[in-house]
Design a protein around this motif. Structure first.
Motif, short mmCIF file in Angstrom:
data_model
loop_
_atom_site.label_atom_id
_atom_site.label_comp_id
_atom_site.label_asym_id
_atom_site.label_seq_id
_atom_site.Cartn_x
_atom_site.Cartn_y
_atom_site.Cartn_z
N VAL A 5 66.53 -12.60 8.98
CA VAL A 5 66.57 -12.40 7.54
C VAL A 5 65.57 -13.34 6.86
O VAL A 5 65.61 -14.56 7.07
N ASP A 6 64.69 -12.73 6.06
CA ASP A 6 63.65 -13.47 5.34
C ASP A 6 64.28 -14.10 4.10
O ASP A 6 64.53 -13.42 3.10
N VAL A 7 64.54 -15.39 4.16
CA VAL A 7 65.25 -16.07 3.07
C VAL A 7 64.39 -16.16 1.81
O VAL A 7 64.90 -16.26 0.70
N MET A 8 63.06 -16.08 1.95
CA MET A 8 62.17 -16.33 0.82
C MET A 8 61.69 -15.06 0.12
O MET A 8 60.88 -15.14 -0.81
N GLY A 9 62.18 -13.89 0.52
CA GLY A 9 61.69 -12.65 -0.09
C GLY A 9 62.57 -12.18 -1.24
O GLY A 9 63.79 -12.27 -1.18
N GLY A 10 61.95 -11.65 -2.30
CA GLY A 10 62.70 -11.05 -3.40
C GLY A 10 62.77 -11.93 -4.63
O GLY A 10 62.56 -13.14 -4.57
N PRO A 56 77.41 -20.73 11.11
CA PRO A 56 77.28 -19.48 11.88
C PRO A 56 75.83 -19.02 12.05
O PRO A 56 75.59 -18.05 12.78
N PHE A 57 74.90 -19.65 11.37
CA PHE A 57 73.53 -19.14 11.35
C PHE A 57 72.61 -19.89 12.31
O PHE A 57 72.80 -21.06 12.59
N GLU A 58 71.58 -19.19 12.74
CA GLU A 58 70.44 -19.85 13.36
C GLU A 58 69.42 -20.07 12.24
O GLU A 58 69.26 -19.21 11.37
N ILE A 59 68.77 -21.21 12.24
CA ILE A 59 67.74 -21.44 11.22
C ILE A 59 66.39 -21.54 11.92
O ILE A 59 66.23 -22.29 12.88
N ILE A 60 65.44 -20.75 11.46
CA ILE A 60 64.08 -20.80 12.03
C ILE A 60 63.16 -21.30 10.92
O ILE A 60 62.95 -20.61 9.91
N VAL A 75 47.64 -11.03 4.75
CA VAL A 75 48.75 -11.98 4.82
C VAL A 75 49.11 -12.38 6.25
O VAL A 75 49.46 -13.53 6.53
N ALA A 76 48.97 -11.43 7.19
CA ALA A 76 49.33 -11.73 8.59
C ALA A 76 48.45 -12.84 9.16
O ALA A 76 48.93 -13.72 9.87
N ARG A 77 47.16 -12.78 8.79
CA ARG A 77 46.26 -13.80 9.32
C ARG A 77 46.33 -15.10 8.53
O ARG A 77 46.18 -16.18 9.06
N LYS A 78 46.55 -14.95 7.19
CA LYS A 78 46.50 -16.11 6.31
C LYS A 78 47.77 -16.97 6.37
O LYS A 78 47.72 -18.17 6.17
N LYS A 79 48.91 -16.30 6.60
CA LYS A 79 50.17 -17.04 6.54
C LYS A 79 51.05 -16.80 7.76
O LYS A 79 52.17 -16.29 7.65
N PRO A 80 50.54 -17.17 8.96
CA PRO A 80 51.32 -16.92 10.18
C PRO A 80 52.63 -17.71 10.19
O PRO A 80 53.57 -17.34 10.89
N GLU A 81 52.70 -18.78 9.42
CA GLU A 81 53.90 -19.62 9.41
C GLU A 81 54.87 -19.26 8.28
O GLU A 81 55.76 -20.02 7.95
N SER A 82 54.67 -18.06 7.68
CA SER A 82 55.59 -17.64 6.63
C SER A 82 56.80 -16.96 7.26
O SER A 82 56.75 -16.48 8.40
N SER A 83 57.88 -16.89 6.48
CA SER A 83 59.12 -16.28 6.98
C SER A 83 58.89 -14.81 7.36
O SER A 83 59.42 -14.32 8.35
N MET A 84 58.07 -14.12 6.58
CA MET A 84 57.85 -12.70 6.87
C MET A 84 57.08 -12.49 8.17
O MET A 84 57.49 -11.72 9.05
N LYS A 86 56.43 -14.68 10.64
CA LYS A 86 57.10 -15.24 11.81
C LYS A 86 58.24 -14.33 12.25
O LYS A 86 58.44 -14.08 13.45
N GLY A 87 58.99 -13.80 11.29
CA GLY A 87 60.11 -12.91 11.61
C GLY A 87 59.63 -11.66 12.33
O GLY A 87 60.20 -11.24 13.35
N LEU A 88 58.57 -11.07 11.82
CA LEU A 88 58.05 -9.84 12.44
C LEU A 88 57.51 -10.13 13.85
O LEU A 88 57.64 -9.31 14.76
N THR A 89 56.90 -11.32 14.01
CA THR A 89 56.35 -11.69 15.32
C THR A 89 57.48 -11.88 16.34
O THR A 89 57.39 -11.39 17.49
#
Lengths: 337, 337
Positions: A5-10, A56-60, A75-84, A86-89
């Motif tokens: 779950v992407d905590v930083m989206g929305g 109960p959660f895992e935190i990444i 965005v994929a190349r510029k922000k590899p360390e973002s929640s989105m 990293k989650g997709l990877t």
């Protein structure tokens, strides 16, 4: 099962996302781990303020954040360390089973194509939204991810939507229709005419023909297919007309003491109508055709929207949505040779 | 001024057409002759039954009738003695000033192109409908006459719609917008991106940019431009969503005696809302870009719809709609070289 779950989206991140995830654990958390992706300090601080137990959660830890200003293509190349990203990877690498984000639709769509990849025969995933209708809602795709489409893409949307309607929405033998400006086969642009013929010959679906936009809310469709430009019009115009009309009712009822009393008598009935129009009820829009389940929660999701999007992700995994879809798409393509 | 009225067009012909024409003569008949086109015996018999005095009318005997089953492409050659084809031919020959029909849209569109011809720079006319919105309605074009469009056609629609908004709808300096799936210039398909640039450079209009379908009812647009496939979706989906939502209110108010009493208190307010959604209020959709005024009344028009379509035709003639439009289109094309 593990759901990222992407905590930083929305618009309401991180609070609404954390609350939604906590509610999901409470309601249907058994046999499922939720991995929260975002800056660890932000997650811990927000959870502390909201009295959410993180046990109960895992935190990444993902120090970076994708914003609405980021160019989706880079965005994929510029922000590899973002929640989105990293989650997709992690999803791609098989370290979890599904990904949920309320972040930028454009960025999620492009990054899903690049990182998670698509099923054979799918160039880019389609965004599918459950649209309101009295009785039963219908799945609309594509809702805007692919503004320009070829006929074979619309045909694949039919198959993808039909599998989703069965596996996630619980519809048996779903009725699939094509948006068009008339019921007759020869209606529409050459692309729509070609799509009609392909859908008609598609062995993976029950195609019921063209549907005029006037009839989409009649409740007899399960899946409604169109190109992303038209789908975006259907999605946003439905919202706009409903908001305008329901907004016009307000001053009518606020006029005087009698009309205010009148409203009290029909409040329950109006609640049902508002519930039908409420996007939080469904939760999110899957990116269909991605190799693994990716759910786009509405940008304005509150905790309930996030919770329901996580529920959708869980159902996708439990019912092997992607495996079934891949097989159905292979049948569709074989018949279209 | 002479206005030709197709007595045999529409679901409620000939009765509703004759009544609408009679009402038009009564309300705004001065300085205007209405020529009724249809089989003379049918006209005389129906008028007799309805107690309509035919003295103020010219009657032009047309033994043949265009039906919804006629192939639009062949109707001009197959039925030259029909009310539709004869009316358009007389209009072309300058024997009258405008034509009103509630008959088959497809047949009227093709026959208008073939017989009345189009203005320079217009391949086929666009169907323009005044769409409901609180405050002020907006003119939507193309509503379905041209399913596939090029960018220069959308640019011409902007000019044509702007002139109509000024000359017939009485809007000063009308705001023209392009339907798109985002506010930014780069949104949409390549065709929509190109249309955006052309509209932006169009000296004949005040272009206000893209409008998302969610916002078309907000009441700040006068003219909304899109291709005919999308326009048909906007037209029919607006109708479908409104019908569905207003239909859902009915059982809410019919639930019990209290809710029925409640309805009485808000009946007036609901009347305004229903009036806004009522297509009879406007009357008809002009075929813009035709060399002379042709008004398509809604197929389900009752007498009031026909009367209002005749009123539109009268305003088009009085304000020299076509002359003004022809000049504006020439300026648009010159700027687009």
């Amino acid at each position: 099962m593990k759901i990222f779950v992407d905590v930083m989206g929305g618009d309401n991140a991180p609070n609404a996302v954390l609350q939604g995830a906590a509610d999901a654990v409470k309601e249907f958390g058994q046999g499922m781990t939720i991995a929260l992706l975002g800056p660890e300090d932000v997650i811990r601080k927000t959870a502390g303020e909201m009295n959410i137990d993180l046990a109960p959660f895992e935190i990444i830890h993902c120090p970076d954040v994708v914003t609405m200003e980021d160019d989706p293509v880079r965005v994929a190349r510029k922000k590899p360390e973002s929640s989105m990203i990293k989650g997709l990877t992690l999803l791609k690498n098989g370290e979890g089973d599904a990904f949920v984000s309320a972040g930028s639709t454009g960025a999620l769509h492009v990054a899903t194509s690049l990182i998670v990849r698509t099923m054979k025969g799918v160039k880019r995933p389609a965004l599918a939204t459950q649209m309101p209708a009295p009785g039963k809602n219908y799945l609309l795709l594509d809702c805007g991810a692919n503004a320009e489409c070829r006929a074979d893409m619309l045909n694949a949307f039919g198959t993808m939507g039909s599998v989703y309607a069965q596996k996630v929405m619980g519809r048996e033998n779903p009725a699939v229709a094509l948006v068009n400006n008339g019921a007759e086969e020869h209606k529409g642009t050459p692309m729509y005419r070609e799509a009609h013929q392909k859908l008609k010959a598609n062995p993976s679906i029950r195609f019921v023909g063209n549907v005029e936009p006037r009839d989409v809310m009649k409740g007899d469709m399960d899946v409604v297919v169109c190109d992303g430009f038209v789908g975006n019009v259907v999605l946003k115009l439905t919202e706009g007309v409903a908001t305008t009309l329901l907004g016009m009712l307000k001053p009518i009822f606020l006029k005087n003491i009698l009309t205010k009393l009148a409203y009290l008598t029909i409040k329950g009935g109006m609640g049902d109508l508002k519930k039908m129009m409420d996007s939080e009820e469904v939760g999110g829009a899957p990116l269909l055709g991605a190799s693994r389940p990716v759910i786009k929660a509405h940008g304005s999701s509150k905790a309930r929207g996030i919770k329901n999007a996580i529920r959708q992700a869980r159902i996708c995994v439990e019912n092997d949505l992607c495996g079934t879809m891949e097989k159905a798409l292979a049948d569709t393509m074989a018949a279209d040779q």
